[in-house]
Design a protein around this motif. Structure first.
Motif, short mmCIF file in Angstrom:
data_model
loop_
_atom_site.label_atom_id
_atom_site.label_comp_id
_atom_site.label_asym_id
_atom_site.label_seq_id
_atom_site.Cartn_x
_atom_site.Cartn_y
_atom_site.Cartn_z
N LEU A 138 -12.70 -19.96 -8.88
CA LEU A 138 -12.57 -18.83 -9.82
C LEU A 138 -12.19 -19.30 -11.23
O LEU A 138 -11.96 -18.47 -12.11
CB LEU A 138 -11.49 -17.86 -9.30
CG LEU A 138 -11.72 -17.22 -7.93
CD1 LEU A 138 -10.53 -16.37 -7.53
CD2 LEU A 138 -12.98 -16.37 -7.96
N LYS A 139 -12.14 -20.64 -11.39
CA LYS A 139 -11.73 -21.22 -12.67
C LYS A 139 -10.38 -20.65 -13.12
O LYS A 139 -10.16 -20.31 -14.28
CB LYS A 139 -12.79 -20.96 -13.74
CG LYS A 139 -14.13 -21.61 -13.44
CD LYS A 139 -15.14 -21.36 -14.54
CE LYS A 139 -16.48 -22.04 -14.20
NZ LYS A 139 -17.50 -21.80 -15.26
N TYR A 140 -9.48 -20.56 -12.12
CA TYR A 140 -8.16 -19.98 -12.39
C TYR A 140 -7.10 -21.07 -12.36
O TYR A 140 -6.98 -21.83 -11.40
CB TYR A 140 -7.81 -18.92 -11.34
CG TYR A 140 -6.41 -18.35 -11.47
CD1 TYR A 140 -6.11 -17.44 -12.48
CD2 TYR A 140 -5.41 -18.74 -10.59
CE1 TYR A 140 -4.82 -16.92 -12.60
CE2 TYR A 140 -4.12 -18.22 -10.70
CZ TYR A 140 -3.84 -17.32 -11.71
OH TYR A 140 -2.56 -16.81 -11.83
N ASP A 141 -6.33 -21.17 -13.43
CA ASP A 141 -5.24 -22.14 -13.53
C ASP A 141 -3.97 -21.40 -13.91
O ASP A 141 -3.84 -20.90 -15.04
CB ASP A 141 -5.56 -23.20 -14.58
CG ASP A 141 -4.50 -24.31 -14.61
OD1 ASP A 141 -3.49 -24.17 -13.89
OD2 ASP A 141 -4.68 -25.27 -15.37
N PRO A 142 -3.01 -21.29 -13.00
CA PRO A 142 -1.78 -20.52 -13.29
C PRO A 142 -0.96 -21.10 -14.43
O PRO A 142 -0.14 -20.40 -15.03
CB PRO A 142 -1.01 -20.57 -11.96
CG PRO A 142 -1.54 -21.78 -11.26
CD PRO A 142 -2.98 -21.88 -11.66
N LYS A 143 -1.15 -22.39 -14.73
CA LYS A 143 -0.37 -23.02 -15.81
C LYS A 143 -0.77 -22.50 -17.18
O LYS A 143 -0.03 -22.63 -18.15
CB LYS A 143 -0.55 -24.54 -15.75
CG LYS A 143 0.00 -25.17 -14.48
CD LYS A 143 -0.26 -26.67 -14.45
CE LYS A 143 0.25 -27.30 -13.15
NZ LYS A 143 -0.05 -28.76 -13.10
N LYS A 144 -1.96 -21.91 -17.26
CA LYS A 144 -2.45 -21.43 -18.56
C LYS A 144 -1.99 -20.01 -18.87
O LYS A 144 -2.27 -19.50 -19.95
CB LYS A 144 -3.98 -21.50 -18.58
CG LYS A 144 -4.53 -22.92 -18.51
CD LYS A 144 -6.05 -22.92 -18.56
CE LYS A 144 -6.59 -24.35 -18.49
NZ LYS A 144 -8.08 -24.36 -18.54
N SER A 145 -1.33 -19.38 -17.93
CA SER A 145 -0.87 -18.02 -18.17
C SER A 145 0.47 -17.80 -17.48
O SER A 145 0.78 -18.42 -16.46
CB SER A 145 -1.89 -17.00 -17.65
OG SER A 145 -2.15 -17.22 -16.27
N LYS A 146 1.28 -16.91 -18.02
CA LYS A 146 2.61 -16.63 -17.49
C LYS A 146 2.51 -15.65 -16.32
O LYS A 146 1.70 -14.71 -16.35
CB LYS A 146 3.48 -16.05 -18.60
CG LYS A 146 4.96 -15.97 -18.25
CD LYS A 146 5.75 -15.51 -19.47
CE LYS A 146 7.24 -15.46 -19.12
NZ LYS A 146 8.04 -15.00 -20.30
N TYR A 147 3.32 -15.87 -15.31
CA TYR A 147 3.33 -14.99 -14.15
C TYR A 147 3.62 -13.55 -14.59
O TYR A 147 4.56 -13.29 -15.35
CB TYR A 147 4.38 -15.44 -13.13
CG TYR A 147 4.32 -14.75 -11.79
CD1 TYR A 147 3.35 -15.09 -10.86
CD2 TYR A 147 5.23 -13.75 -11.46
CE1 TYR A 147 3.29 -14.46 -9.62
CE2 TYR A 147 5.18 -13.11 -10.23
CZ TYR A 147 4.20 -13.47 -9.32
OH TYR A 147 4.14 -12.84 -8.09
N CYS A 167 -5.52 -13.21 -8.94
CA CYS A 167 -5.85 -14.16 -10.00
C CYS A 167 -6.14 -13.42 -11.31
O CYS A 167 -5.70 -13.84 -12.39
CB CYS A 167 -7.05 -15.02 -9.61
SG CYS A 167 -6.73 -16.19 -8.27
N LYS A 168 -6.87 -12.33 -11.21
CA LYS A 168 -7.23 -11.56 -12.40
C LYS A 168 -6.00 -11.02 -13.11
O LYS A 168 -5.96 -10.92 -14.35
CB LYS A 168 -8.16 -10.41 -12.00
CG LYS A 168 -8.68 -9.61 -13.18
CD LYS A 168 -9.63 -8.51 -12.70
CE LYS A 168 -10.15 -7.70 -13.88
NZ LYS A 168 -11.08 -6.62 -13.43
N GLU A 169 -4.97 -10.69 -12.36
CA GLU A 169 -3.75 -10.11 -12.94
C GLU A 169 -2.68 -11.17 -13.20
O GLU A 169 -1.53 -10.84 -13.47
CB GLU A 169 -3.18 -9.04 -11.99
CG GLU A 169 -4.07 -7.83 -11.80
CD GLU A 169 -4.20 -7.00 -13.07
OE1 GLU A 169 -3.38 -7.17 -14.00
OE2 GLU A 169 -5.13 -6.18 -13.13
N ASN A 170 -3.06 -12.45 -13.12
CA ASN A 170 -2.11 -13.56 -13.35
C ASN A 170 -0.91 -13.50 -12.40
O ASN A 170 0.24 -13.68 -12.81
CB ASN A 170 -1.61 -13.55 -14.81
CG ASN A 170 -2.71 -13.83 -15.79
OD1 ASN A 170 -3.64 -14.60 -15.51
ND2 ASN A 170 -2.62 -13.22 -16.96
N LEU A 171 -1.20 -13.30 -11.12
CA LEU A 171 -0.14 -13.24 -10.12
C LEU A 171 -0.30 -14.30 -9.03
O LEU A 171 0.55 -14.40 -8.15
CB LEU A 171 -0.10 -11.84 -9.47
CG LEU A 171 0.49 -10.73 -10.33
CD1 LEU A 171 0.24 -9.36 -9.71
CD2 LEU A 171 1.99 -10.95 -10.54
#
Length: 617
Positions: free
Chosen positions: A439-448, A427-431
């Motif tokens: 973790l308040k992680y949303d993949p839509k907010k960052s590019k793979y 998640c930290k590395e946007n993967l």
């Protein structure tokens, strides 16, 4: 000159009954070796019931089989080795080993034509092939070469209510063994021995264990019908005992094994050069990869140590569980544990299950079984991280988001502290591709983060191979579908001017739909027509698929199954010179590569023995 009538006598399936062929006896006439070989070829064509058509080319005369009403003109070249093999197969049950690209399909059709013309015109030819794409390819080739003969497929996609009609209305049936076995078990007329005069098992090396090939060959051999049974393969196993097992299934002796390789004297004139390059890659691991692997490996070793302690409390008079555990461990040269041997580790599980009753109240037994499942999952993690960080991420996501009811070991796996650490790191590395609310992680907010994935020495080496062969058509083989997606994405990014496609199976995975049969056919058609430059494929592309313009084959990782090695290499150098590159990381993969080439040498020795002694048995 005198004319001499030759009447051949054969066994009960003699297709030449009541046929005579005239051969001019020129023994008193001096002939060149080329004239002599042409005379023998023309005689063999006649023995098989065809006429020769000679087409003069710049550097040689090309002979084609001519049979108006059956064969499309100039569609089957009369190669001496192919006609020799066909002639032997017509006489008796046989197992044929012929390297990929040397015309197994054409030989099968030559034999099929004979049975349809000269034997029982009411009976059928059944060609069995292990996959749907292969069946469709066989059907298309049959229709192309035999335009006036009905040929159709019977595969799983064909509705049951249409299968009997297809069976009854066509003389040539190409089918998967699963479909035929299913129909027989349901009492259908499809696959009935009394309807068949010739059955061909293509890719016969698949005839192992409980596979339907073994059931069908046993059924047809014991049916009491006047039937010819043949097996064709491009790749025998390096283990001689596997061939002995095949011989028993077909009821043939050594004389029934027919072998040719690319080095055979009568084959060599038709073979193109294929160069094989071993490419050893130094792993250049990034910090993120090293962190993930260290986290997984430490937990893996901890679980093994825990299992070892629990096994001492499991009661058994028959098994020494600690010895079974020790035998299942892969160790490096320094004695450090790398991974487990899954086959041997499964023996430990079976032994534990067998003593369940004696340990019904023993908590050590239940904890041992739970640890066994966890170790299997962590072992897979080690395999995946050695493939790449992308592959590990895909595996962890599938395990975390599977909707099926999870086993205790899988639930324990997903909540394991090491796996939680890996998930957070991804998640930290946007993967990570799913939302993680904790973790308040949303993949839509960052590019793979493909950039981090591309920090892979093997991808860089693949890049250089492609650049060296930019004007050529390339096929890349990989072992896992996740790697297919990674390689395709990388090649599309690095070579935007090239058309890159993937070729995979039909099963669906989380966020990764399989390919429908139509999608598979469309991709293969585009690739054959040159509309696709690079095809990245799993094992589904290994067997039987014919690509005339394929120049370069790349193994993204080595495999030790020699039959698959031979199949992969045989995709190229069919109609012009080709090249094969085998990539391997230095260390364990390099060892696998050496094992594969050692097995290849053993196969060459086995096939060479049968070729050398054919006719002497």
């Amino acid at each position: 000159m005198s004319k001499k009538k030759i009447v051949d006598s054969h066994d009960q399936l003699d297709i030449f009954n009541d046929r005579t062929f005239e051969v001019v006896d020129n023994k008193h006439t001096k002939r060149t070796p080329e004239e002599d070989s042409q005379k023998k070829l023309i005689a063999l064509i006649g023995y098989l019931g065809f006429s020769p058509e000679i087409v003069k080319e710049e550097w040689r005369d090309v002979f084609y089989l001519l049979d108006n009403g059956y064969i499309k003109n100039r569609s089957i070249e009369a190669r001496p080795y192919a006609l020799d093999i066909a002639y032997a197969c017509i006489k008796s049950n046989s197992i044929v080993c012929l390297n990929t690209g040397l015309g197994k399909t054409y030989i099968e059709l030559i034999i099929s034509i004979h049975f349809l013309k000269y034997k029982n015109v009411r009976k059928k030819v059944l060609i069995l092939s292990p996959s749907k794409p292969l069946c469709l390819q066989h059907r298309d080739k049959s229709r192309e070469i035999l335009p006036n003969h009905s040929a159709e497929v019977l595969i799983g996609d064909i509705p049951r209510n249409k299968r009997e009609k297809i069976w009854q209305e066509n003389k040539i049936i190409i089918a998967t063994p699963q479909t035929i076995m299913s129909e027989i078990n349901n009492g259908s007329v499809v696959g009935r021995p009394e309807d068949i005069q010739l059955v061909i098992f293509d890719e016969v090396h698949q005839m192992t264990g409980k596979y339907d090939y073994t059931k069908l060959v046993t059924l047809y051999r014991n049916s009491g019908q006047n039937m010819r049974i043949l097996g064709f393969t491009a790749s025998l196993d390096s283990d001689q005992s596997k061939l002995e097992e095949l011989k028993k299934f077909f009821g043939v002796s050594d004389a029934g094994v027919i072998s040719r390789t690319e080095k055979s004297p009568d084959v060599a004139p038709y073979v193109y050069e294929r160069e094989v390059f071993r490419v050893i890659v130094e792993r250049q691991a990034c910090n993120f990869w090293e962190y993930l692997r260290r986290t997984i490996k430490d937990e893996f070793l901890s679980l093994l140590d825990s299992l070892k302690k629990k096994l001492t409390h499991v009661q058994s008079e028959k098994y020494n569980f600690l010895d079974l555990l020790e035998c299942s461990l892969y160790k490096d040269q320094n004695g450090y544990i790398n991974r487990i041997n899954v086959k041997e580790f499964n023996k430990l599980m079976m032994a534990l299950k067998s003593v369940r009753e004696k340990n019904i109240d023993n908590p050590g037994w239940y904890l041992s079984m739970k640890d066994w499942g966890l170790i299997m999952l962590f072992n897979t993690c080690l395999v995946m991280i050695d493939m790449g960080i992308h592959e590990l991420r895909c595996f962890l996501e599938r395990k975390f988001y599977e909707k099926l009811k999870q086993k205790p070991s899988q639930s324990a796996f997903n909540s394991n502290s090491a796996i939680v650490k890996c998930r957070k790191a991804f998640c930290k590395e946007n993967l990570w591709t799913h939302e993680v609310s904790s973790l308040k992680y949303d993949p839509k907010k960052s590019k793979y983060n493909w950039r981090l994935v591309y920090e892979d020495a093997k991808l860089q080496k693949l890049d250089s191979i492609v650049r060296r062969n930019l004007a050529k058509q390339i096929m890349v083989f990989v072992s896992y579908r996740d790697t297919v997606n990674k390689v395709v994405e990388y090649l599309r990014t690095s070579f935007p001017e090239k058309k890159v496609e993937r070729f995979i199976g039909q099963s669906n995975k989380i966020k990764d739909a399989g390919m429908s049969q139509k999608n598979q056919e469309d991709i293969l058609t585009k690739y054959r027509n040159g509309d696709v430059d690079i095809l990245v494929s799993t094992s589904i592309g290994e067997q039987g698929l014919n690509f005339s313009s394929l120049d370069v084959v790349v193994f993204y990782e080595p495999i030790t199954d020699i039959r698959r090695v031979i199949q992969r290499m045989g995709r190229t150098a069919r109609f012009r010179n080709g090249a094969v590159y085998v990539l391997a990381y230095k260390g364990e993969e390099e060892l696998f590569l050496n094992i594969a080439f050692s097995k290849h040498a053993k196969v060459q020795k086995i096939t060479g023995f049968y070729e050398k002694n054919w006719g002497r048995f």
